[in-house]
Design a protein around this motif. Sequence first.
Motif, mmCIF file in Angstrom:
data_model
loop_
_atom_site.group_PDB
_atom_site.id
_atom_site.type_symbol
_atom_site.label_atom_id
_atom_site.label_comp_id
_atom_site.label_asym_id
_atom_site.label_seq_id
_atom_site.Cartn_x
_atom_site.Cartn_y
_atom_site.Cartn_z
ATOM 1 N N GLU A 48 -49.122 -0.394 -8.432
ATOM 2 C CA GLU A 48 -47.785 -0.959 -8.271
ATOM 3 C C GLU A 48 -47.640 -2.150 -9.209
ATOM 4 O O GLU A 48 -48.404 -3.112 -9.112
ATOM 5 C CB GLU A 48 -47.575 -1.427 -6.830
ATOM 6 C CG GLU A 48 -47.402 -0.284 -5.852
ATOM 7 C CD GLU A 48 -47.098 -0.789 -4.447
ATOM 8 O OE1 GLU A 48 -47.293 0.005 -3.519
ATOM 9 O OE2 GLU A 48 -46.691 -1.964 -4.299
ATOM 10 N N THR A 62 -45.508 -5.328 -11.116
ATOM 11 C CA THR A 62 -44.432 -6.305 -10.994
ATOM 12 C C THR A 62 -43.639 -6.268 -12.292
ATOM 13 O O THR A 62 -44.191 -6.513 -13.365
ATOM 14 C CB THR A 62 -45.021 -7.719 -10.782
ATOM 15 O OG1 THR A 62 -45.807 -7.687 -9.593
ATOM 16 C CG2 THR A 62 -43.923 -8.745 -10.640
ATOM 17 N N ALA A 78 -38.266 1.258 -9.490
ATOM 18 C CA ALA A 78 -38.524 0.982 -8.072
ATOM 19 C C ALA A 78 -38.807 2.277 -7.316
ATOM 20 O O ALA A 78 -39.686 2.331 -6.451
ATOM 21 C CB ALA A 78 -37.324 0.253 -7.461
ATOM 22 N N GLY A 96 -42.206 3.257 -7.309
ATOM 23 C CA GLY A 96 -43.142 2.476 -6.514
ATOM 24 C C GLY A 96 -43.384 1.062 -7.001
ATOM 25 O O GLY A 96 -44.221 0.353 -6.434
ATOM 26 N N HIS A 97 -42.654 0.642 -8.034
ATOM 27 C CA HIS A 97 -42.882 -0.687 -8.593
ATOM 28 C C HIS A 97 -41.881 -1.704 -8.023
ATOM 29 O O HIS A 97 -40.863 -1.328 -7.461
ATOM 30 C CB HIS A 97 -42.804 -0.619 -10.121
ATOM 31 C CG HIS A 97 -43.719 0.440 -10.674
ATOM 32 N ND1 HIS A 97 -45.090 0.343 -10.613
ATOM 33 C CD2 HIS A 97 -43.453 1.654 -11.219
ATOM 34 C CE1 HIS A 97 -45.638 1.437 -11.127
ATOM 35 N NE2 HIS A 97 -44.674 2.249 -11.503
ATOM 36 N N HIS A 98 -42.216 -2.973 -8.170
ATOM 37 C CA HIS A 98 -41.356 -4.043 -7.660
ATOM 38 C C HIS A 98 -40.627 -4.668 -8.848
ATOM 39 O O HIS A 98 -41.269 -5.160 -9.777
ATOM 40 C CB HIS A 98 -42.198 -5.094 -6.930
ATOM 41 C CG HIS A 98 -42.844 -4.545 -5.699
ATOM 42 N ND1 HIS A 98 -42.265 -4.616 -4.457
ATOM 43 C CD2 HIS A 98 -44.003 -3.860 -5.534
ATOM 44 C CE1 HIS A 98 -43.046 -4.019 -3.571
ATOM 45 N NE2 HIS A 98 -44.109 -3.548 -4.202
ATOM 46 N N THR A 148 -37.647 -7.194 -10.439
ATOM 47 C CA THR A 148 -36.673 -8.289 -10.373
ATOM 48 C C THR A 148 -35.733 -8.150 -11.559
ATOM 49 O O THR A 148 -36.190 -8.067 -12.705
ATOM 50 C CB THR A 148 -37.373 -9.659 -10.422
ATOM 51 O OG1 THR A 148 -38.204 -9.798 -9.278
ATOM 52 C CG2 THR A 148 -36.347 -10.791 -10.444
ATOM 53 N N VAL A 190 -34.402 2.033 -2.171
ATOM 54 C CA VAL A 190 -35.438 1.142 -2.696
ATOM 55 C C VAL A 190 -34.979 -0.328 -2.685
ATOM 56 O O VAL A 190 -35.469 -1.129 -3.480
ATOM 57 C CB VAL A 190 -35.873 1.549 -4.129
ATOM 58 C CG1 VAL A 190 -36.605 2.877 -4.103
ATOM 59 C CG2 VAL A 190 -34.677 1.601 -5.085
ATOM 60 N N ASP A 249 -35.748 -2.641 -0.849
ATOM 61 C CA ASP A 249 -36.856 -3.572 -0.612
ATOM 62 C C ASP A 249 -37.722 -3.790 -1.849
ATOM 63 O O ASP A 249 -38.571 -4.680 -1.857
ATOM 64 C CB ASP A 249 -37.726 -3.054 0.550
ATOM 65 C CG ASP A 249 -38.267 -1.656 0.274
ATOM 66 O OD1 ASP A 249 -37.609 -0.892 -0.466
ATOM 67 O OD2 ASP A 249 -39.358 -1.341 0.786
ATOM 68 N N ARG A 250 -37.514 -2.999 -2.870
ATOM 69 C CA ARG A 250 -38.331 -3.166 -4.076
ATOM 70 C C ARG A 250 -37.522 -3.653 -5.273
ATOM 71 O O ARG A 250 -38.054 -3.715 -6.387
ATOM 72 C CB ARG A 250 -39.039 -1.847 -4.424
ATOM 73 C CG ARG A 250 -40.193 -1.539 -3.478
ATOM 74 C CD ARG A 250 -41.201 -0.591 -4.108
ATOM 75 N NE ARG A 250 -40.668 0.735 -4.275
ATOM 76 C CZ ARG A 250 -40.685 1.666 -3.337
ATOM 77 N NH1 ARG A 250 -41.214 1.400 -2.158
ATOM 78 N NH2 ARG A 250 -40.195 2.852 -3.572
ATOM 79 N N ARG A 270 -35.074 -6.842 -6.566
ATOM 80 C CA ARG A 270 -34.544 -8.177 -6.308
ATOM 81 C C ARG A 270 -33.540 -8.513 -7.410
ATOM 82 O O ARG A 270 -33.855 -8.371 -8.601
ATOM 83 C CB ARG A 270 -35.681 -9.195 -6.317
ATOM 84 C CG ARG A 270 -35.291 -10.565 -5.780
ATOM 85 C CD ARG A 270 -36.547 -11.359 -5.443
ATOM 86 N NE ARG A 270 -37.288 -11.775 -6.621
ATOM 87 C CZ ARG A 270 -37.225 -12.988 -7.156
ATOM 88 N NH1 ARG A 270 -36.447 -13.916 -6.619
ATOM 89 N NH2 ARG A 270 -37.936 -13.305 -8.212
#
Length: 255
Positions: A41, A43, A59, A62-64, A66, A87, A89-90, A92
């Motif tokens: 995963e 960032t 996302a 599976g990645h986060h 921003t 997604v 939650d992943r 921002r």
Amino acid sequence: MTRLDRVEQTRGRFTGPPLTPRTAVIWSVLRAELERRGGTELTVLDVGGGTGGFAVPLAQAGHHVTVVDASPDALAALTRRAAEAGVADRVRAVQGDGDALAGLVEPAGVDLVLCHAVLEVVDDPVSVVTALATALRPGGAASVLVAGRAAAVLARAMNGHLDVADTLATDPAGTAGARDTLRRRYDVDGASALLRAAGLVVEEIHGVRVLADLLPAAVADGQPGALVELERALAGRPPYRDLAAQLHLFARRPA
Ligand SMILES: C[S@@+](CC[C@H](N)C(=O)[O-])C[C@H]1O[C@@H](n2cnc3c(N)ncnc32)[C@H](O)[C@@H]1O
């Protein structure tokens, strides 16, 4: 077999969005990086990520992610899109100016940074690229897409605007003045130098939309698959690469 061909053959693990002449080459390069990172995963920071055309699929993989963008409307659309894709939650969304990026993101906390179609509109591309490089962890990668100068010169000339073509070709920044929507355009050497000056090592350069903007709509719409394949075939090959509407540079912060 080219590197992009090899990547396409490993497509199974990450099915991104439908490929178009605007996105196929970039997704091929990004997919290779995701494969290289072995399914961990990541960032991700997408500067000027707009409505999430790249952020949401990343996302979903599976990645986060921003997204920093100046436009509240774009961020609202991004937030809706992320929710619809399941997604939220992943992803921002951060409203902010790319020129002030250094104050918005932690140093050395990001695995992959995207900065697509943004450096041509910000006040100070040098400080933005410096902030991108600072945001990356050692070994992290940057995907940077910029407007190409040569394609703009040819397009203006082919439309009969020879004076504008001349200005674009000779202006130091590659802009046609106050009425131009872009503040600068790049060639391969200039874009590479910009990233290198920030300490990044440029690993790959591709042209995006080598042909797409030159074709009659009937051809582009009538043979979409063939066009994507031809774009992919020409993307890494000078002189075609260097005449593309956009230049995609993939660079890395040394480990
Ligand atoms: C041409 S769009 C590109 C969107 C997305 N990166 C893509 O390639 O599809 C440019 C985006 O950059 C954002 N933008 C423009 N100036 C900016 C700035 N100074 N700081 C942050 N974002 C900016 C715009 O709001 C818009 O979403």
